[in-house]
Design an enzyme around this catalytic site. Sequence first.
Site, PDB file in Angstrom:
ATOM      1  N   SER A 196     -11.522  18.819  66.361  1.00  0.00           N
ATOM      2  CA  SER A 196     -11.905  17.111  66.114  1.00  0.00           C
ATOM      3  C   SER A 196     -10.604  16.422  65.416  1.00  0.00           C
ATOM      4  O   SER A 196      -9.763  17.197  64.860  1.00  0.00           O
ATOM      5  CB  SER A 196     -12.320  17.548  64.303  1.00  0.00           C
ATOM      6  N   HIS A 244     -14.208  15.677  69.928  1.00  0.00           N
ATOM      7  CA  HIS A 244     -15.102  15.994  69.194  1.00  0.00           C
ATOM      8  C   HIS A 244     -14.108  14.805  67.928  1.00  0.00           C
ATOM      9  O   HIS A 244     -13.426  14.357  67.710  1.00  0.00           O
ATOM     10  CB  HIS A 244     -14.943  16.969  68.037  1.00  0.00           C
ATOM     11  N   ASP A 272     -15.569  12.422  64.810  1.00  0.00           N
ATOM     12  CA  ASP A 272     -16.288  11.853  63.877  1.00  0.00           C
ATOM     13  C   ASP A 272     -15.854  10.809  62.996  1.00  0.00           C
ATOM     14  O   ASP A 272     -15.103   9.940  62.572  1.00  0.00           O
ATOM     15  CB  ASP A 272     -15.463  13.361  63.155  1.00  0.00           C
ATOM     16  N   MET A 332     -17.466   8.173  60.330  1.00  0.00           N
ATOM     17  CA  MET A 332     -18.020   7.926  58.755  1.00  0.00           C
ATOM     18  C   MET A 332     -18.711   6.849  58.613  1.00  0.00           C
ATOM     19  O   MET A 332     -17.625   5.911  58.989  1.00  0.00           O
ATOM     20  CB  MET A 332     -17.231   9.144  58.612  1.00  0.00           C
ATOM     21  N   HIS A 361     -19.519  12.426  67.007  1.00  0.00           N
ATOM     22  CA  HIS A 361     -20.628  13.589  66.247  1.00  0.00           C
ATOM     23  C   HIS A 361     -20.973  12.097  64.253  1.00  0.00           C
ATOM     24  O   HIS A 361     -20.285  11.519  64.364  1.00  0.00           O
ATOM     25  CB  HIS A 361     -20.003  14.323  64.922  1.00  0.00           C
ATOM     26  N   MET A 386     -22.698  10.628  61.690  1.00  0.00           N
ATOM     27  CA  MET A 386     -22.194  10.382  60.434  1.00  0.00           C
ATOM     28  C   MET A 386     -22.657   9.442  59.311  1.00  0.00           C
ATOM     29  O   MET A 386     -21.942   9.048  58.805  1.00  0.00           O
ATOM     30  CB  MET A 386     -21.681  11.253  59.022  1.00  0.00           C
ATOM     31  N   MET A 415     -23.311  22.292  60.369  1.00  0.00           N
ATOM     32  CA  MET A 415     -22.126  21.817  59.642  1.00  0.00           C
ATOM     33  C   MET A 415     -22.102  22.996  58.658  1.00  0.00           C
ATOM     34  O   MET A 415     -22.510  23.129  57.885  1.00  0.00           O
ATOM     35  CB  MET A 415     -22.420  20.664  58.959  1.00  0.00           C
ATOM     36  N   GLY A 444     -17.726  15.343  55.990  1.00  0.00           N
ATOM     37  CA  GLY A 444     -17.361  13.871  55.133  1.00  0.00           C
ATOM     38  C   GLY A 444     -15.883  14.265  54.999  1.00  0.00           C
ATOM     39  O   GLY A 444     -14.971  13.637  54.887  1.00  0.00           O
ATOM     40  N   GLY A 452     -11.949  16.356  56.262  1.00  0.00           N
ATOM     41  CA  GLY A 452     -11.713  17.975  57.032  1.00  0.00           C
ATOM     42  C   GLY A 452     -10.822  18.772  56.028  1.00  0.00           C
ATOM     43  O   GLY A 452     -10.967  18.764  54.837  1.00  0.00           O
ATOM     44  N   ASP A 470     -19.270  23.509  63.279  1.00  0.00           N
ATOM     45  CA  ASP A 470     -17.733  22.228  62.170  1.00  0.00           C
ATOM     46  C   ASP A 470     -17.907  22.600  61.253  1.00  0.00           C
ATOM     47  O   ASP A 470     -18.701  22.442  60.264  1.00  0.00           O
ATOM     48  CB  ASP A 470     -18.795  20.500  62.619  1.00  0.00           C
TER      49      ASP A 470
HETATM   50  C1  DX5 Z   1     -16.253  16.839  59.000  1.00  0.00           C
HETATM   51  C2  DX5 Z   1     -16.282  16.813  59.992  1.00  0.00           C
HETATM   52  C3  DX5 Z   1     -15.633  17.740  61.023  1.00  0.00           C
HETATM   53  C4  DX5 Z   1     -13.898  17.978  60.030  1.00  0.00           C
HETATM   54  C5  DX5 Z   1     -13.488  19.564  60.083  1.00  0.00           C
HETATM   55  O1  DX5 Z   1     -17.739  16.243  58.357  1.00  0.00           O
HETATM   56  O2  DX5 Z   1     -17.459  16.730  60.766  1.00  0.00           O
HETATM   57  O3  DX5 Z   1     -15.807  18.181  62.112  1.00  0.00           O
HETATM   58  O4  DX5 Z   1     -13.396  17.106  60.783  1.00  0.00           O
HETATM   59  O5  DX5 Z   1     -12.483  19.318  59.950  1.00  0.00           O
HETATM   60  P1  DX5 Z   1     -11.894  21.367  59.632  1.00  0.00           P
HETATM   61  O6  DX5 Z   1     -11.879  22.086  60.864  1.00  0.00           O
HETATM   62  O7  DX5 Z   1     -10.835  21.302  58.967  1.00  0.00           O
HETATM   63  O8  DX5 Z   1     -12.747  21.813  58.718  1.00  0.00           O
HETATM   64 ZN    ZN Z   2     -17.834  16.833  62.738  1.00  0.00          ZN
END
Ligand code: DX5
Ligand code: ZN
Length: 220
Positions: free
Chosen positions: A10, A35, A37, A39, A68, A70, A139, A144, A146, A177
Amino acid sequence: MAEPVLIAPSILSADFARLGEEVRAIDAAGADYIHIDVMDGHFVPNLTIGPGVVKALRPHSDRPFDVHLMIAPVDPFIDAFAEAGADIVTVHAEAGPHLHRTLQKIRGLGRKAGVSLNPGTPAAAVEPVLDMVDLILVMSVNPGFGGQSFIASQLEKLRTLRRMIEGQDRPIDLQVDGGINAETAPLAIAAGASVLVAGTAVFEGGPERYAANIRRLRGH
Ligand code: DX5
Ligand code: ZN
């Protein structure tokens, strides 16, 4: 024998000031998917990137762009992400009342369609659209941010979905994820995950560590 697990770093954990270089570095380090993300500050309490950034990153890797989303509403943005270079477009089952229509739209654009489930959403939410999905994303943190801790109760959902997928006559990726690291990766794989998304665990230590970090998640 089980297929080897795929790793989808990600880029949320990448250095955003050097995103193109970072994407090239994880590609060279053995990433299977990139990947991304997305948001919106509404569906999830954070803001990240839009289709313009996806487009700018596209020339930096030939690996599938696993986007992805969100965001809610999601339908008005599907075209833009498909045009920007998304190969897989994953939407949240909770993002709106028209999941079936959203998946029709993604498939109509010739992209692979994914459905993501928040930790509080049951596996059954994806059952009515199973014939339309190429990927299911579980999930294992609340979306939201990492760097959060893996929610172990999601392992049972992975097992349930693995059984559902085995009943289908075509391949469906089962992605997990959130909070994936060397300790949680084997648990997710044993529960049936076929693609591991990882931000923190791939990017920690900087570019010279990426290949070793990815290998460690694969379990060797
Ligand atoms: C969270 C994201 C993830 C996130 C994963 O909303 O969808 O992809 O970046 O990060 P880690 O691996 O640090 O949990
Ligand atoms: Zn993600």
